[in-house]
Design an enzyme around this catalytic site. Structure first.
Site, PDB file in Angstrom:
ATOM      1  N   HIS A 185      69.409  44.657 -25.873  1.00 51.40           N
ATOM      2  CA  HIS A 185      68.721  45.000 -24.713  1.00 51.40           C
ATOM      3  C   HIS A 185      69.571  45.381 -23.794  1.00 51.40           C
ATOM      4  O   HIS A 185      70.423  44.887 -23.245  1.00 51.40           O
ATOM      5  CB  HIS A 185      67.482  43.934 -24.120  1.00 51.40           C
ATOM      6  CG  HIS A 185      67.119  44.416 -22.794  1.00 51.40           C
ATOM      7  ND1 HIS A 185      66.308  45.849 -22.831  1.00 51.40           N
ATOM      8  CD2 HIS A 185      67.110  44.026 -21.585  1.00 51.40           C
ATOM      9  CE1 HIS A 185      66.191  45.905 -21.497  1.00 51.40           C
ATOM     10  NE2 HIS A 185      66.402  44.871 -20.742  1.00 51.40           N
ATOM     11  N   CYS A 218      61.511  43.146 -21.004  1.00 49.99           N
ATOM     12  CA  CYS A 218      62.479  43.581 -21.571  1.00 49.99           C
ATOM     13  C   CYS A 218      62.490  42.917 -23.238  1.00 49.99           C
ATOM     14  O   CYS A 218      63.074  43.687 -24.040  1.00 49.99           O
ATOM     15  CB  CYS A 218      63.757  43.007 -21.058  1.00 49.99           C
ATOM     16  SG  CYS A 218      63.921  43.775 -19.386  1.00 49.99           S
ATOM     17  N   ASN A 237      68.554  51.009 -17.779  1.00 46.68           N
ATOM     18  CA  ASN A 237      67.817  49.926 -18.474  1.00 46.68           C
ATOM     19  C   ASN A 237      66.284  50.564 -18.483  1.00 46.68           C
ATOM     20  O   ASN A 237      65.588  50.520 -17.326  1.00 46.68           O
ATOM     21  CB  ASN A 237      67.837  48.554 -17.471  1.00 46.68           C
ATOM     22  CG  ASN A 237      66.805  47.558 -17.837  1.00 46.68           C
ATOM     23  OD1 ASN A 237      66.186  47.777 -18.716  1.00 46.68           O
ATOM     24  ND2 ASN A 237      67.336  46.334 -17.532  1.00 46.68           N
TER      25      ASN A 237
HETATM   26  O1  UT7 Z   1      66.176  43.773 -18.099  1.00 42.31           O
HETATM   27  C1  UT7 Z   1      66.498  42.571 -18.065  1.00 42.31           C
HETATM   28  C2  UT7 Z   1      66.305  41.835 -16.769  1.00 42.31           C
HETATM   29  N1  UT7 Z   1      67.414  42.443 -15.649  1.00 42.31           N
HETATM   30  C3  UT7 Z   1      68.760  42.136 -16.017  1.00 42.31           C
HETATM   31  O2  UT7 Z   1      69.236  41.354 -16.751  1.00 42.31           O
HETATM   32  C4  UT7 Z   1      69.508  42.333 -14.376  1.00 42.31           C
HETATM   33  C5  UT7 Z   1      70.356  41.170 -14.324  1.00 42.31           C
HETATM   34  N2  UT7 Z   1      70.942  41.214 -12.780  1.00 42.31           N
HETATM   35  C6  UT7 Z   1      71.892  42.115 -12.716  1.00 42.31           C
HETATM   36  O3  UT7 Z   1      72.062  43.350 -13.396  1.00 42.31           O
HETATM   37  C7  UT7 Z   1      72.675  42.211 -11.178  1.00 42.31           C
HETATM   38  O4  UT7 Z   1      72.274  41.013 -10.814  1.00 42.31           O
HETATM   39  C8  UT7 Z   1      72.444  43.220 -10.453  1.00 42.31           C
HETATM   40  C9  UT7 Z   1      73.042  44.657 -10.978  1.00 42.31           C
HETATM   41  C10 UT7 Z   1      71.093  43.590 -10.157  1.00 42.31           C
HETATM   42  C11 UT7 Z   1      72.904  42.966  -9.101  1.00 42.31           C
HETATM   43  O5  UT7 Z   1      74.214  42.993  -9.241  1.00 42.31           O
HETATM   44  P1  UT7 Z   1      75.231  41.301  -8.687  1.00 42.31           P
HETATM   45  O6  UT7 Z   1      76.542  41.615  -8.883  1.00 42.31           O
HETATM   46  O7  UT7 Z   1      74.358  40.306  -9.098  1.00 42.31           O
HETATM   47  O8  UT7 Z   1      74.802  41.884  -6.883  1.00 42.31           O
HETATM   48  P2  UT7 Z   1      74.226  40.574  -5.871  1.00 42.31           P
HETATM   49  O9  UT7 Z   1      72.600  40.762  -6.330  1.00 42.31           O
HETATM   50  O10 UT7 Z   1      74.788  39.603  -6.007  1.00 42.31           O
HETATM   51  O11 UT7 Z   1      74.587  41.752  -4.793  1.00 42.31           O
HETATM   52  C12 UT7 Z   1      75.810  41.728  -4.008  1.00 42.31           C
HETATM   53  C13 UT7 Z   1      75.673  42.582  -2.945  1.00 42.31           C
HETATM   54  C14 UT7 Z   1      74.504  42.317  -1.794  1.00 42.31           C
HETATM   55  O12 UT7 Z   1      74.888  42.653  -0.653  1.00 42.31           O
HETATM   56  P3  UT7 Z   1      75.347  41.225   0.602  1.00 42.31           P
HETATM   57  O13 UT7 Z   1      74.354  40.347   0.384  1.00 42.31           O
HETATM   58  O14 UT7 Z   1      76.643  40.641  -0.373  1.00 42.31           O
HETATM   59  O15 UT7 Z   1      75.978  41.957   1.680  1.00 42.31           O
HETATM   60  C15 UT7 Z   1      73.448  43.401  -2.253  1.00 42.31           C
HETATM   61  O16 UT7 Z   1      72.679  43.656  -1.026  1.00 42.31           O
HETATM   62  O17 UT7 Z   1      75.375  43.892  -3.208  1.00 42.31           O
HETATM   63  C16 UT7 Z   1      74.234  44.650  -2.628  1.00 42.31           C
HETATM   64  N3  UT7 Z   1      73.638  45.274  -3.431  1.00 42.31           N
HETATM   65  C17 UT7 Z   1      74.012  46.621  -3.728  1.00 42.31           C
HETATM   66  N4  UT7 Z   1      74.860  47.354  -2.817  1.00 42.31           N
HETATM   67  C18 UT7 Z   1      74.937  48.744  -3.172  1.00 42.31           C
HETATM   68  C19 UT7 Z   1      72.580  44.948  -4.397  1.00 42.31           C
HETATM   69  N5  UT7 Z   1      72.352  46.336  -4.859  1.00 42.31           N
HETATM   70  C20 UT7 Z   1      72.992  47.233  -4.343  1.00 42.31           C
HETATM   71  C21 UT7 Z   1      73.138  48.671  -4.742  1.00 42.31           C
HETATM   72  N6  UT7 Z   1      74.249  49.395  -4.145  1.00 42.31           N
HETATM   73  N7  UT7 Z   1      72.584  49.393  -5.581  1.00 42.31           N
END
Ligand code: UT7
Length: 332
Positions: free
Chosen positions: A259, A114, A289
């Site tokens: 980014h 990125c 992204n």
């Molecule tokens: O490009 C440069 C590098 N990348 C980034 O900067 C990305 C940075 N991170 C993020 O954007 C976020 O962490 C994500 C969008 C990837 C995830 O969002 P979050 O609010 O941090 O969610 P989480 O990983 O804490 O997950 C929360 C819940 C989990 O379920 P449980 O364990 O609470 O039951 C995940 O399994 O959301 C679930 N989950 C989803 N649910 C529906 C994860 N992905 C999805 C999805 N749809 N696509």
């Protein structure tokens, strides 16, 4: 010492629009979850029958060349940022050089995910400032869609990453353009966002494709929470570093182009810096992204939309796999 200036911008994205509702048919997710957590409403995925990293970047480059009023033959060097090259080797720079029909110039690939585009811009900037080259194509292009795991197991990355290409022409100039660039990394976090294979540090039998039954390690692994937490800190730090280095403040900034990692990251940074909506450019809602391509695509759209004008102070900032993070301050 010479100055360097961006004289042309361009971008190209594949035709196919992939909505959140469509992703919901492939995995357990929903438009509401994706929109709320990432801001993404749709993204573009390639058609493997016609799109490649090389030909998308050639289209973006031709647009940038046209805006710069230059021909491919005027380009002295290519710096190409991608983590999804068409081949494992050689890199994409040589394929772009071939597509554009430019004879024998140097082409360098950058693999800083990125942050790749800002790293590439920084390298090009040094070559221009030392007088070695006059016109350099700086490119960021990615095809993520064919590698992501579109099952529920891969949903935390599958809903984010997407495809596209962006390019700029960086040229020698009389007036200052790229003021400073700032590059950082912290390899302690390499495995927080990575693709393990085809890595070289494997026993021979594990690198022979006919023996590979488990392809898990060819997919992106991301500890989203950890990446998010580091990103918001490093974005602010590296933007502050760029402003301090030039004795400027956020009120001098005309436009921040972050980014496009996650709209929530951009909004957090915007709020902490006290910037109004007009001073931050986001298009992640439509493109997702696109890793190294996101900043040049955003810059090209910002120019097209009249959001960047002559003499504006533009700040680019990025954070991603490595971890790496970077910024650039540009007088347009
Ligand atoms: O490009 C440069 C590098 N990348 C980034 O900067 C990305 C940075 N991170 C993020 O954007 C976020 O962490 C994500 C969008 C990837 C995830 O969002 P979050 O609010 O941090 O969610 P989480 O990983 O804490 O997950 C929360 C819940 C989990 O379920 P449980 O364990 O609470 O039951 C995940 O399994 O959301 C679930 N989950 C989803 N649910 C529906 C994860 N992905 C999805 C999805 N749809 N696509």
């Amino acid at each position: 010492m010479y100055h360097s200036k961006i004289t042309g911008t361009g971008h190209h994205v594949p035709e196919a629009v992939i909505t959140n509702d469509y992703l919901s048919t492939l995995m357990e997710t929903s438009d509401a979850w994706i929109t709320e957590r990432t801001g993404i409403r749709e993204r573009r995925w390639i058609d493997p029958a016609k799109d490649t990293v090389a030909n998308m970047s050639a289209k973006a480059s031709r647009m940038a060349l046209k805006k710069a009023g230059l021909q491919p033959g005027d380009i002295d060097f290519i710096v190409f940022a991608t983590i999804t090259p068409d081949y494992f080797f050689p890199g994409s720079g040589v394929l772009l050089q071939r597509e554009l029909g430019i004879e024998n110039i140097g082409a360098l690939d950058i693999r800083n995910a990125c942050s790749g585009f800002i790293y590439a811009l920084s390298v090009a900037d040094q070559f221009i400032k030392t007088g070695m080259y006059k016109n350099i194509l700086v490119v960021g292009a990615e095809i993520q869609s064919t590698a992501i795991d579109v099952s529920t197991r891969g949903r935390n990355t599958a809903v984010i990453f997407a495809d596209g290409a962006g390019a700029v022409v960086l040229s020698r100039s009389e007036q200052p353009g790229v003021l400073t660039t700032h590059l950082h990394s912290d390899g302690r976090f390499a495995e927080e966002l990575y693709v393990r294979d085809p890595g070289s540090s494997r026993p021979r039998e594990e690198r022979q494709p006919e023996q590979i039954l488990d392809t898990t390690h060819f997919k992106v692994v991301m500890n989203g929470n950890q990446v998010f937490k580091h990103a918001v800190v490093r974005f602010l730090e590296v933007i502050g570093e760029a402003l301090d280095a030039n004795q400027l403040t956020t009120s001098d900034m005309s436009l921040l182009i972050p980014h496009q990692a996650n709209l929530r990251i951009s909004q957090y940074v915007q709020e902490k810096l006290g910037l109004s909506d007009e001073k931050v450019f986001n298009n992640i809602q439509r493109f997702g992204n696109t890793t190294a391509a996101s900043i040049p695509i955003a810059m090209s759209e910002a120019v097209e939309q009249g959001r960047i004008r002559e003499n504006d102070l533009i700040c680019l900032a990025a954070f991603g796999s490595g971890f790496t993070w970077a910024s650039a301050l540009i007088r347009w």
